[in-house]
Each structure stands twice: as C-alpha cells, then as structure tokens.
Design an enzyme around this catalytic site. Sequence first.
Site, short mmCIF file in Angstrom:
data_model
loop_
_atom_site.label_atom_id
_atom_site.label_comp_id
_atom_site.label_asym_id
_atom_site.label_seq_id
_atom_site.Cartn_x
_atom_site.Cartn_y
_atom_site.Cartn_z
N LYS A 283 -9.60 2.33 -1.55
CA LYS A 283 -9.79 1.79 -0.20
C LYS A 283 -11.07 2.33 0.42
O LYS A 283 -11.24 3.55 0.58
CB LYS A 283 -8.58 2.17 0.66
N GLU B 172 0.86 -1.19 0.00
CA GLU B 172 0.00 0.00 0.00
C GLU B 172 0.90 1.25 0.00
O GLU B 172 1.94 1.26 0.68
CB GLU B 172 -0.84 -0.05 1.29
N VAL C 69 0.01 -2.43 10.68
CA VAL C 69 0.62 -2.09 11.97
C VAL C 69 0.09 -2.99 13.09
O VAL C 69 0.78 -3.22 14.07
CB VAL C 69 0.43 -0.59 12.33
N CYS D 93 -5.03 -3.73 2.66
CA CYS D 93 -4.70 -3.67 4.08
C CYS D 93 -5.87 -4.02 4.99
O CYS D 93 -6.29 -5.16 5.08
CB CYS D 93 -4.09 -2.31 4.40
C1 ACM Z 1 -3.92 -0.11 7.21
O1 ACM Z 1 -5.05 -0.25 6.71
N1 ACM Z 1 -2.97 0.55 6.58
C2 ACM Z 1 -3.62 -0.67 8.52
#
Ligand code: ACM
Length: 267
Positions: A115, A44, A175, A148
């Site tokens: 996203k 990402e 993370v 992610c």
């Molecule tokens: C994330 O969605 N970058 C943890």
Amino acid sequence: MAVIKVGFLQTKPVFGDLCGNLDRVIKRLGRSDTAGLELLVLPELFSTGYQFTSKKELRTLAEDLKSGYSVQRLSALAKERNLHIVAGLAERCGKKLYNSPVLIGPKGLISVYRKAHLFWNEKSIFNPGDIPLEVVNIGKARIGMMICYDWIYPEVARALALKGVDILCHPSNLVLPNCPQAMITRCLENRVFAITANRVGTEDRGAGDALTFIGKSQIVTPRGEVLLRAASRRTAFAMANINVADARDKKITPKNHIFRDMRQDIF
Ligand code: ACM
C-alpha cells in the site's frame, strides 16, 4: 473470451486472532454456494484486524510472506480448490512493515503490492509501499491489485487499465462512505471490472478513534453496473460469472476509444 467465476468474502476479523480469522474464511469457503469459484478477493488486513496501536504491536503480528502463516494457509486453500486468491496481509520484510495485498494461486504466492497511499494513522505504523503497480495474467483474466484508499486516486485504476488489467482486485477496510460509488466511476472510465472486498464491524483499541467499517463489498462491471453489493453490517459471500471480453472492449461509441482518443498532449 473466457468467463470466470469471481467472488468476495466480506469478513469481520477478530483483532490479533490470525488462526481464528483464517479458520473462519476457510470454513466459509467450504460451503456449497462457493462451488466453481475461480478468483476470490478478501479484505485488507483480513487475518490480523486493522487498528494497530503501535509499530511494536504490528511487528508481532506482521508476517514474512515467504514463510508466513496466512500465506501458507491461503496457499493450501488455493491448491485444494484450484483457485486464485487476493488478500490483504500485514507484511514484515526486515525492519520494514507494509500493508500488502498478495495474489496467491494453486502453486503459492504469485505477486505482492504494498500500500502506497497510507490512510490516517497507518502513516505512523506502516512504511509506504515501494512496488510498482502490476498486472498479472492468471489464465482467464489479467488482474491488478489496488488497496482500499487507492480508490481516491483515479491514477491507480487508470495505470492498471493502461497496463491491460481486466479485473481490479481491491481488498479494503473502508470507513469513509464514498468508495462504493467512486469505484463505479473507476470501472466506467477504464472499462474494467472491480471487486472490492471490505470488512464489517467496529474496532476501538484505545488509539483514540473507534472505527466502523462500512461493508458494501461489491462487484462492478465495465459499464458501471453493480452486479452484487453486500450489506453494511453483516459478513457475506457473493459470487458472479463475468465475461472478461467486456473489459477488453474500450469503445464507448463506434468512434470513441477511451484510451486512443485521450489527449495526453493537453494534460
Ligand atoms: C483505508 O485505506 N483502510 C481506508
């Protein structure tokens, strides 16, 4: 059914250094251990870094996907290597700013996903995605992009699986510690492959919270086996041959088909 050579590159982007981040990816892809690679997944926001401090800062680094620097360079790489690439970019579209994985092939940009499930401070700077999940046939396999934090919604992988996906391509900047294990379940419950490409390193850009990215990029099979998993602190490239037929077999036992048996009527 086709065997396809797939891989991930786990990177350590330098915030704001588009040119350097692209140079490092392209240099690494020039090494002989990448020979024959057909599908590459990058993390990402791999070309910009992650921790934007404001919308204004994001706007200066985000790219129009039609003419953007990262798309141009990745398109040249895909053409030269006859390769498909899934990569996470910061996208600018008019006044809107998206965290967008893109699919690029030898002829250029093929598909974009924006996203939708924004994580933490992303909510203050990115617009939530507005594009339905999509499955794209790249010849040897049908691929779908998720990004992610989508891992926490089983519905995302399930929706792509119901649309016929063979390989979930999952650019990430993880993370929290849970995703690598959770993706094993996403693969098992849908009988699909997943390639998660994460980054490493720490970003602390004065926004209040230092973020350390957990690495552990991986390739998981439809039977939930972790074919390859990278370490948590080092950059890494890894590649494997996968048999797409394994993702088309949805039978858990001779009498159990995961989708045909599903009792939608009681959900
Ligand atoms: C994330 O969605 N970058 C943890």
